[in-house]
Enzyme design. Structure first.
Site, PDB file in Angstrom:
ATOM      1  N   SER A  57       0.831  -1.197   0.000  1.00 39.01           N
ATOM      2  CA  SER A  57       0.000   0.000   0.000  1.00 39.01           C
ATOM      3  C   SER A  57       0.874   1.260   0.000  1.00 39.01           C
ATOM      4  O   SER A  57       1.680   1.453  -0.902  1.00 39.01           O
ATOM      5  CB  SER A  57      -0.957  -0.051   1.185  1.00 39.01           C
ATOM      6  OG  SER A  57      -2.029   0.831   1.026  1.00 39.01           O
ATOM      7  N   ASP A 171      -5.489  -3.728  -2.522  1.00 40.44           N
ATOM      8  CA  ASP A 171      -4.478  -3.381  -1.531  1.00 40.44           C
ATOM      9  C   ASP A 171      -3.762  -4.611  -0.961  1.00 40.44           C
ATOM     10  O   ASP A 171      -4.388  -5.523  -0.421  1.00 40.44           O
ATOM     11  CB  ASP A 171      -5.164  -2.616  -0.397  1.00 40.44           C
ATOM     12  CG  ASP A 171      -4.200  -1.847   0.470  1.00 40.44           C
ATOM     13  OD1 ASP A 171      -3.266  -2.482   1.012  1.00 40.44           O
ATOM     14  OD2 ASP A 171      -4.369  -0.628   0.618  1.00 40.44           O
TER      15      ASP A 171
END
Length: 285
Positions: A57, A171
């Site tokens: 991320s 993610d």
């Protein structure tokens, strides 16, 4: 970002000496990811070499940009100016409220290179295959900008990124938020993890909206995932940022300072780890 020049990271001498290879595992944390820039600043100031980086991320965004050749000064300037509107657009898709496809374009414009094959430091981005729920590690070859975009694609908020094989990618923090193992697989002898969620979230009250519930859920998942990895690192750096929300990009200077201070507090330990590992390598030679 006005300054488009690049400077080399700390030279990588590990391949030609007995110096141990040092790797960074950078966790996710949305706007809190700006703290990673302060960590990089502290390591550079103390001549601590970085030989490998893996990120999830926000950690993939900062780590990938640094591996591509952006200097710490450039990252600091970009972090101070960054706002979510630079990379997010409203989406009419049923799969997400917004699209972060603009991030991919932003990175193609601002990074010195967007090919894994041309990175100055080996790098891996953590991504989640939404269909299987399994980890996808993007490294070695391919489009760095797409990998970072996919790694930062928060499910529910953003429309999943779709790769050439048709996979829906989101993610990486869902399955590998603190990628210690993946950093070691890049060849690191010593792995330093930077955990942006370990300090908690002292600002949280009871969630009052759907987004609040989603945020709480996502944070809980990432903290559990990170905790499972922590024991595999030689050292964990924890910036004291529990009072800063994940959407507060305007607190960039404060986040950079917190990352810098946390890393500076670990410099002696890092140097001891490097010295111990070097002695072990020399005695085994």
């Amino acid at each position: 970002m006005e300054d488009t020049s690049t400077t080399d990271p700390v030279p990588n001498e590990a391949l030609t000496s007995n110096r141990p290879r040092l790797g960074l595992a950078l966790s996710g944390g949305a706007a809190r990811g700006i703290a990673h820039v302060g960590v990089l600043r502290a390591l550079e100031e103390n001549a601590i070499p970085i030989d490998a980086i893996a990120g999830a991320s926000a950690g993939a965004l900062i780590g990938g940009a640094y591996a591509a050749g952006l200097s710490v000064a450039q990252l600091e300037a970009m972090a101070r100016k960054f706002r979510w509107r630079h990379t997010n657009r409203f989406s009419f898709s049923r799969l997400g409220l917004q699209s972060n496809a603009a991030m991919e374009r932003f990175l193609h414009t601002h990074l010195p290179t967007t090919r894994f094959e041309q990175l100055r430091i080996p790098f891996a981005a953590m991504v989640t295959d939404l269909h299987t729920g399994t980890l996808v590690v993007m490294r070695d070859s391919g489009d760095l900008a797409f990998a970072i975009r996919a790694s930062t694609c928060i499910p529910g908020l953003y429309v999943p990124a779709r790769d050439g094989d048709g996979r829906q990618l989101v993610d990486g923090g869902l399955v590998a938020n603190l990628p210690i193992r993946q950093t070691r697989q890049l060849g690191a002898d010593i792995v330093i993890g930077v955990d942006l969620n370990a300090d908690g979230a002292t600002f949280f009250d009871k969630p009052r909206t759907l987004l609040g519930v989603m945020a709480r859920t996502f944070v809980a998942v990432e903290r559990v995932v990170s905790h499972q990895e922590r024991a595999e690192a030689e050292l964990i750096i924890v910036p004291r940022i529990g009072h800063i929300r994940w959407d507060q990009t305007r607190r960039g200077d404060e986040l950079i300072k917190a990352g810098y201070e946390a890393a500076m507090g670990s410099i002696d330990k890092i140097k001891d780890l490097v010295e111990q590992s070097t002695r072990m390598k020399n005695s085994a030679a």
